[in-house]
Design an enzyme around this catalytic site. Sequence first.
Site, PDB file in Angstrom:
ATOM      1  N   ASP A  61      -1.716  -0.826   5.787  1.00  0.00           N
ATOM      2  CA  ASP A  61      -2.259  -0.343   7.059  1.00  0.00           C
ATOM      3  C   ASP A  61      -3.772  -0.431   7.117  1.00  0.00           C
ATOM      4  OD1 ASP A  61      -3.415   2.878   6.890  1.00  0.00           O
ATOM      5  OD2 ASP A  61      -2.548   1.937   5.139  1.00  0.00           O
ATOM      6  N   ASP A  89       0.868  -1.168   0.000  1.00  0.00           N
ATOM      7  CA  ASP A  89       0.000   0.000   0.000  1.00  0.00           C
ATOM      8  C   ASP A  89       0.909   1.224   0.000  1.00  0.00           C
ATOM      9  OD1 ASP A  89      -2.341   1.604   0.327  1.00  0.00           O
ATOM     10  OD2 ASP A  89      -1.929   1.724   2.476  1.00  0.00           O
ATOM     11  N   ASP A 133      -0.174   5.180   0.903  1.00  0.00           N
ATOM     12  CA  ASP A 133      -0.415   6.153   1.981  1.00  0.00           C
ATOM     13  C   ASP A 133      -0.488   5.471   3.342  1.00  0.00           C
ATOM     14  OD1 ASP A 133      -0.601   7.846  -0.133  1.00  0.00           O
ATOM     15  OD2 ASP A 133      -2.450   8.826   0.527  1.00  0.00           O
TER      16      ASP A 133
END
Length: 463
Positions: free
Chosen positions: A427, A199, A201
């Site tokens: 996240d 991922d 961001d």
Amino acid sequence: FVVISSGFSPRPAHQYSPPLYPSKPYPHILSTPVAPPMSAFTGQSQFTSMQQSTVYTPYSQTTPPYSLSTYGIKTEGGLTQTQSTLQSGLSYSPGFTTPQPGQTAYSPYQMPGIFRFGSLDGTGSISTYQLQDSTPIMTGQSADLNPGEFEAGQSPSTPIKEMEDRACRGGGAKARGRGRKNNPSPPPDSDLERVFVWDLDETIIVFHSLLTGSYAQKYGKDPPLAVTLGLRMEEMIFNLADTHLFFNDLEECDQVHIDDASSDDNGQDLSTYSFATDGFHAAATSASLCLATGVRGGVDWMRKLAFRYRRVKELYCSYKNNVGGLLGPAKREAWLQLRAEVEALTDSWLTSALKSLSIISSRSNCVNVLVTTTQLIPALAKVLLYSLGSAFPIENIYSATKIGKESCFERIMQRFGRKVVYVVIGDGVEEEQAAAKHNMPFWRISSHSDLLALHQALEFEYL
């Protein structure tokens, strides 16, 4: 906020742009399910209990690299692993849990701060990875930066990377033809073993949480400063996307992958082509040719769309290790200053992530792949501005804005095959659920210590 650029379509001042950076929950810590009870082996029923034969003591390094904390490794032998166990055996246990019947007192599920994953080398053993001191030593000041600090260097050449470089060089007219897609897959005899799916961001970079102020709140930073830095970086991202990557033309014509429009490219030489006067933007605006369900236009218009994505690919390949050359001297200095300020505020978050990315890039049998909910063109601008180009060839970047991460994962598996091991690093809930559906190990990033633990696991080749 407003990005000043010729032909730029105004956006509301100082307002987060939902279509580009859709808000999503960030539950940073999830409880790991308690391990199922271990049934007794029928052939050993005469034994009422089993004592641990060996006391495992943590191994301490006298000079840990990068000033990282010590670690302990435990191995339980004699357990067989199926492919599904191997793929799904990675988890993080945030704390102690009550022992279950039949579970030994030294089960790795009960130890705090342990990452548990199935053997990735096919030996059938299970390893547990413990970061004993999960509080990293961070400073609020960034180190002195020389002008080239953030300009990524060349990573070691490997067969896979040579193939990717050839794909970039093959983006010209002679190599392109109608109906041909330039999305290289590993050859049948490839030594590729692991694909790390990242991922962007709040995993590799801190961006969205700067804009919302959640990072400042979590780590006790100055909220106005954090938001201001986030807005400045957002402006720089859109400025690069609009000025060099045709975002004004392509914002409503988003693609999942850079080569998705290449089948409409006739290979025309673009060295003297005038993108400003070919009528593409006016036609797209007046006819609404770019729809949510896909791009709809005539042959001529689709060819012009393909030309733009080809040019974006050429620019990315040319400047992925030298974005300062694309920005120009004045903007380069502003970029370096902003990057230094963000690194200081985030306690070198990106630097920690880059260490893991660099290790993976240096391996001949591993690749990094990026899957982000940001639209493709702004995502490419982010990758360039955060010096991630050497870690992610443009063919390894996917935007999940239109189809979601689960569908992106399916495309990646079709590309690289099912014989390799996929490890998902992120996240958010979306990538975790997508990883679970495809039986992929998931490594959660919720703090600096998670990045440090990941780097240690990679450095000592447990991942």
